[in-house]
Design a protein around this motif. Structure first.
Motif, PDB file in Angstrom:
ATOM      1  N   UNK A   1       0.843  -1.212   0.000  1.00 38.74           N
ATOM      2  CA  UNK A   1       0.000   0.000   0.000  1.00 38.74           C
ATOM      3  C   UNK A   1       0.868   1.246   0.000  1.00 38.74           C
ATOM      4  N   UNK A   2       1.939   1.208   0.784  1.00 37.15           N
ATOM      5  CA  UNK A   2       2.794   2.392   0.848  1.00 37.15           C
ATOM      6  C   UNK A   2       3.966   2.311  -0.120  1.00 37.15           C
ATOM      7  N   UNK A   3       4.612   1.128  -0.203  1.00 38.25           N
ATOM      8  CA  UNK A   3       5.803   1.069  -1.057  1.00 38.25           C
ATOM      9  C   UNK A   3       5.429   1.308  -2.516  1.00 38.25           C
ATOM     10  N   UNK A   4       4.283   0.810  -2.934  1.00 37.97           N
ATOM     11  CA  UNK A   4       3.820   1.071  -4.296  1.00 37.97           C
ATOM     12  C   UNK A   4       2.751   2.171  -4.302  1.00 37.97           C
ATOM     13  N   UNK A   5       1.692   1.966  -3.508  1.00 36.95           N
ATOM     14  CA  UNK A   5       0.555   2.903  -3.528  1.00 36.95           C
ATOM     15  C   UNK A   5       0.894   4.292  -3.017  1.00 36.95           C
ATOM     16  N   UNK A   6       1.993   4.399  -2.276  1.00 39.21           N
ATOM     17  CA  UNK A   6       2.369   5.721  -1.758  1.00 39.21           C
ATOM     18  C   UNK A   6       3.459   6.395  -2.561  1.00 39.21           C
ATOM     19  N   UNK A   7       3.801   5.776  -3.736  1.00 39.46           N
ATOM     20  CA  UNK A   7       5.018   6.206  -4.421  1.00 39.46           C
ATOM     21  C   UNK A   7       4.824   7.339  -5.419  1.00 39.46           C
ATOM     22  N   UNK A   8       3.607   7.873  -5.474  1.00 39.98           N
ATOM     23  CA  UNK A   8       3.442   9.024  -6.369  1.00 39.98           C
ATOM     24  C   UNK A   8       2.333   9.926  -5.838  1.00 39.98           C
ATOM     25  N   UNK A   9       1.944  10.894  -6.632  1.00 37.33           N
ATOM     26  CA  UNK A   9       0.912  11.863  -6.227  1.00 37.33           C
ATOM     27  C   UNK A   9       0.421  12.583  -7.484  1.00 37.33           C
ATOM     28  N   UNK A  10      -0.508  13.500  -7.321  1.00 36.80           N
ATOM     29  CA  UNK A  10      -1.002  14.259  -8.471  1.00 36.80           C
ATOM     30  C   UNK A  10       0.176  14.912  -9.192  1.00 36.80           C
ATOM     31  N   UNK A  11       0.210  14.779 -10.494  1.00 36.80           N
ATOM     32  CA  UNK A  11       1.276  15.381 -11.276  1.00 36.80           C
ATOM     33  C   UNK A  11       2.498  14.498 -11.411  1.00 36.80           C
ATOM     34  N   UNK A  12       2.517  13.352 -10.683  1.00 37.85           N
ATOM     35  CA  UNK A  12       3.601  12.380 -10.873  1.00 37.85           C
ATOM     36  C   UNK A  12       4.798  12.555  -9.956  1.00 37.85           C
ATOM     37  N   UNK A  13       4.715  13.458  -8.979  1.00 36.64           N
ATOM     38  CA  UNK A  13       5.809  13.626  -8.018  1.00 36.64           C
ATOM     39  C   UNK A  13       6.020  12.369  -7.184  1.00 36.64           C
ATOM     40  N   UNK A  14       7.006  12.415  -6.299  1.00 33.95           N
ATOM     41  CA  UNK A  14       7.404  11.197  -5.579  1.00 33.95           C
ATOM     42  C   UNK A  14       6.448  10.727  -4.488  1.00 33.95           C
ATOM     43  N   UNK A  15       5.457  11.519  -4.108  1.00 31.92           N
ATOM     44  CA  UNK A  15       4.535  11.069  -3.067  1.00 31.92           C
ATOM     45  C   UNK A  15       5.234  10.878  -1.739  1.00 31.92           C
ATOM     46  N   UNK A  16       4.855   9.811  -1.033  1.00 30.57           N
ATOM     47  CA  UNK A  16       5.438   9.570   0.287  1.00 30.57           C
ATOM     48  C   UNK A  16       4.388   8.972   1.202  1.00 30.57           C
ATOM     49  N   UNK A  17       4.823   8.623   2.398  1.00 31.44           N
ATOM     50  CA  UNK A  17       3.863   8.099   3.384  1.00 31.44           C
ATOM     51  C   UNK A  17       4.451   8.276   4.772  1.00 31.44           C
ATOM     52  N   UNK A  18       3.593   8.114   5.771  1.00 32.05           N
ATOM     53  CA  UNK A  18       4.033   8.179   7.156  1.00 32.05           C
ATOM     54  C   UNK A  18       4.291   6.766   7.658  1.00 32.05           C
ATOM     55  N   UNK A  19       5.476   6.567   8.227  1.00 30.19           N
ATOM     56  CA  UNK A  19       5.674   5.319   8.948  1.00 30.19           C
ATOM     57  C   UNK A  19       4.792   5.374  10.195  1.00 30.19           C
ATOM     58  N   UNK A  20       4.624   4.232  10.837  1.00 38.93           N
ATOM     59  CA  UNK A  20       3.809   4.229  12.055  1.00 38.93           C
ATOM     60  C   UNK A  20       4.403   5.156  13.109  1.00 38.93           C
ATOM     61  N   UNK A  21       5.725   5.149  13.241  1.00 41.73           N
ATOM     62  CA  UNK A  21       6.339   6.029  14.243  1.00 41.73           C
ATOM     63  C   UNK A  21       6.112   7.498  13.908  1.00 41.73           C
ATOM     64  N   UNK A  22       6.224   7.832  12.644  1.00 42.14           N
ATOM     65  CA  UNK A  22       5.971   9.233  12.250  1.00 42.14           C
ATOM     66  C   UNK A  22       4.525   9.623  12.531  1.00 42.14           C
ATOM     67  N   UNK A  23       3.618   8.681  12.262  1.00 43.93           N
ATOM     68  CA  UNK A  23       2.206   8.996  12.481  1.00 43.93           C
ATOM     69  C   UNK A  23       1.916   9.163  13.979  1.00 43.93           C
ATOM     70  N   UNK A  24       2.477   8.250  14.798  1.00 46.44           N
ATOM     71  CA  UNK A  24       2.288   8.375  16.256  1.00 46.44           C
ATOM     72  C   UNK A  24       2.840   9.711  16.745  1.00 46.44           C
ATOM     73  N   UNK A  25       3.947  10.115  16.161  1.00 47.29           N
ATOM     74  CA  UNK A  25       4.555  11.382  16.553  1.00 47.29           C
ATOM     75  C   UNK A  25       3.648  12.567  16.173  1.00 47.29           C
ATOM     76  N   UNK A  26       3.012  12.472  15.005  1.00 44.52           N
ATOM     77  CA  UNK A  26       2.068  13.527  14.607  1.00 44.52           C
ATOM     78  C   UNK A  26       0.874  13.573  15.555  1.00 44.52           C
TER      79      UNK A  26
END
Ligand code: TNX
Length: 492
Positions: A195-220
Motif C-alpha cells: 500500500x505504501x511502497x507502491x501505492x504511496x510512491x506518487x501523487x497528483x502530477x507524478x511527483x514522488x509522493x510519500x507516506x508516514x511510517x507508524x512512528x511518524x504517524x504516532x509522533x504527529x
C-alpha cells in the motif's frame, strides 16, 4: 482585548486602562496538571522576548516581575471542559479553567493580546504589554475541525506540524487527515506493505509522493495532542481506492491491478464488493489504524463512490460499520454513507452545497449529530475568485465574506443547532504542494470558519471580523505565513 479571533463570549476591558507588562523577571506559575500548557506558553513567549520565563509550580506573593498563573479547578459550570477565564491586571495574568484543554484555549487568547511581534522566532524589542480586563470564553460547538488531504499531494510530517501549530492558534480541536485516495496511500500498514511502497510512491502530477511510517504517524498524533487537537484518520472507502487497487491485484474484481493514477478525476475506482478478501483488507487496515489512534473516531470516507452500484455500496458499509464498532471506535464518514443507516453514534460529515438533504434530515430524526462542511462555504481549496492561482472552483468562489457569512446552527433545513456537533474546514490538495500553498488557501478563511465554530452567534459581525482579521496580518507576517491579501480586508 477586543481584537481576538475567534471572538470570545465576553470581554470586559479594564476601565482605567490598566495593563500587565511582561518583564525579564516574570514567571509562569502552574498548578499540577497545568505544567505542560505552561511549558507550551513559555515556548511561545521566550523566542521573541528573550526572557527566561521559568515555569514554576509554587504560588508566591512576592513576584516582583509579575506572574502568569495557570490554574485548574472550579470555574463557572457554563465554561464546560474547554472554556476559560482570563484576568489581566497590573500584577499579572490569571488564567483559570477546569481542564488543560481550557487553559490551552486561554493561552491562544493571551498570545493575541500581546503585540504581534511576540510571534517572531527571533528576539524583538518590547514593551510586552497585555491590556487589562477580563475575558470569559467557551466554545459554541464541540467539534471545530480542519481537514488536510495528504493523499493528492503528500505533506511531510514537518509540514503537517506547521499546519497543526497554525490551526491551534484559532482553537481548532480536531485534525482530520485524509490518508488515502486514488493518487496515494499515506499510512504504513504492516499486513499490506505494498500500500505504501507502491501505492504511496506518487501523487497528483507524478511527483514522488510519500507516506508516514507508524512512528511518524504516532509522533504527529502526539504533537497534535500536545496542542489539544485530536487526529481523525480517514481511509476513503469503497471509492477513491485506486492506490490500493494498484498495489494488490487480488483486490480487483478482475484480478488485474490498474496503473497508479496521478490525475485529478474522481469516482472511477471501487473496491470489489463481492470478494471476501475486500473485507479482510478493510479489517486489517482499520485494525492497524485503530491501534495508532487514541482518538474517538475513524473516518471511512464513503464519498463519490460513482463506480459502486448503490446496492453494493450499502452492502459494503453494512459489513464495514460493525468492524469499526468492534474496534471500539465511532465511525465518521462523508454524508453519503448514511445510505447504509449507521448507528446514532456515527458522525456524518455533510459536504453538499444545498441547504437540504434528506439523508441528513433522516439521520437527525434518528438522533445522529452532524458535522458541517458545506463545500460552497467551508472548502478551503475553492478559489477566492477567478484570479486565484491555486485551488478548484466546482463549488464556486469563496471570498472571505462568503466563508464567514453563514450560521451553522441554522444552515440546513430540518437540522437544528442541537443536532450540530460542529464545523470542519477541509483542504483538498489536488493543486497544493507546499506549506505556502496550504497557507495561502487557509488564511484568512480558516480563522473565519474557526470563529463560526467557536464563537456564540451573538458576536457574529462582519465589520468587526474584518477589523480583527486585519489585525492578524502582522502576526502572520511574523510567522512567515503566506496569506491571501483579500481585497475585502483593509490590511495594515
Ligand atoms: C470532492 S468533497 C471530494 C474530493 C475532492 C474535492 C475537491 C468530497 C467528500 N470529495 O475527492 O478532492 O471535491 O474540492
Amino acid at each position: 482585548m477586543t481584537q481576538v479571533i475567534p471572538a470570545p463570549v465576553s470581554v470586559t476591558p479594564d476601565r482605567h486602562g490598566g495593563e500587565f507588562r511582561l518583564t525579564p523577571a516574570t514567571v509562569i506559575e502552574t498548578e499540577r496538571g497545568a505544567q505542560r500548557v505552561g511549558e507550551y506558553l513559555a515556548g511561545l513567549l521566550r523566542p521573541a522576548t528573550g526572557y527566561r520565563l521559568p515555569v514554576v509550580p509554587e504560588r508566591r506573593h512576592d513576584r516582583d516581575g509579575g506572574r502568569i498563573s495557570l490554574e485548574l479547578g472550579r470555574v463557572a459550570a457554563e465554561l464546560g471542559d474547554e472554556g476559560y477565564e482570563l484576568d489581566v491586571d497590573r500584577r499579572g495574568v490569571e488564567l483559570k479553567a477546569r481542564t488543560a484543554a481550557g487553559l490551552f484555549a486561554g493561552v491562544q487568547t493571551l498570545r493575541q493580546l500581546l503585540p504581534p511581534r511576540i510571534e517572531s522566532d527571533r528576539e524583538q524589542r518590547g514593551p510586552w504589554t497585555v491590556a487589562g480586563g477580563k475575558i470569559v470564553d467557551y466554545p459554541r460547538f464541540e467539534h471545530r475541525g480542519a481537514m488536510l488531504d495528504v493523499s493528492r499531494h503528500f505533506f511531510s510530517p514537518d509540514e503537517v506540524k506547521r499546519y497543526i501549530d497554525q490551526i491551534a492558534m484559532y482553537k481548532i480541536n480536531r485534525l482530520h487527515l485524509h490518508l488515502s485516495d486514488d493518487q496515494g496511500w499515506r499510512i504504513q500498514i504492516d499486513g499490506w506493505p505494498r500500500l505504501t511502497t507502491h501505492g504511496g510512491s506518487t501523487e497528483v502530477g507524478g511527483g514522488p509522493g510519500g507516506y508516514y511510517t507508524k512512528d511518524q504517524f504516532r509522533d504527529l498524533v502526539a504533537y497534535a495532542a500536545e496542542r489539544h487537537i485530536e487526529v481523525i484518520p480517514e481511509i476513503d472507502l469503497p471509492g477513491h481506492t485506486n492506490a490500493a487497487l494498484a498495489s494488490y491485484a487480488e483486490l480487483n474484481c478482475d484480478g488485474v491491478a490498474p496503473p497508479l493514477y496521478t490525475g485529478i478525476e474522481v469516482g472511477f475506482s471501487s473496491l470489489c464488493i463481492d470478494k471476501e478478501i475486500t473485507y479482510r483488507f478493510v479489517e486489517d487496515v482499520l485494525t492497524e489504524l485503530a491501534e495508532l489512534t487514541p482518538g474517538e473516531y475513524l473516518h471511512i470516507g464513503g464519498d463519490e463512490a460513482h463506480s459502486t452500484p448503490e446496492a453494493d455500496y450499502i452492502k459494503f458499509f453494512e459489513r464495514v460499520l460493525p468492524i469499526v464498532e468492534s474496534l471500539g471506535k465511532k465511525v465518521a464518514g462523508w454524508h453519503e454513507f448514511l445510505k447504509a443507516t449507521p448507528s446514532t453514534s456515527a458522525l456524518p460529515q455533510y459536504w453538499g452545497t444545498t441547504d437540504s438533504n434528506s439523508l441528513v434530515t433522516d439521520a437527525v430524526e434518528r438522533g445522529n449529530k452532524i458535522l458541517l462542511s458545506p463545500a460552497n462555504k467551508s472548502y478551503l481549496d475553492m478559489k477566492y475568485d477567478e484570479n486565484t492561482p491555486l485551488g478548484l472552483s466546482w463549488a464556486g468562489f469563496i471570498e472571505v465574506d462568503e466563508a464567514y457569512g453563514w450560521n451553522p446552527g441554522q444552515y440546513m433545513r430540518g437540522v437544528p443547532e442541537s443536532a450540530i456537533l460542529g464545523v470542519e474546514a477541509p483542504l483538498w490538495s489536488e493543486t497544493l504542494e507546499t506549506s505556502d500553498h496550504i497557507e495561502f488557501m487557509a488564511f484568512p478563511r480558516l480563522p473565519a470558519i474557526a470563529e463560526l465554530a467557536w464563537s456564540p452567534w451573538s458576536t457574529h459581525d462582519w465589520e468587526s471580523f474584518r477589523t480583527r482579521l486585519a489585525a492578524q496580518a502582522p502576526r502572520w507576517e511574523a510567522q512567515a505565513i503566506d496569506f491571501y491579501r483579500s481585497p475585502q480586508i483593509d490590511w495594515p
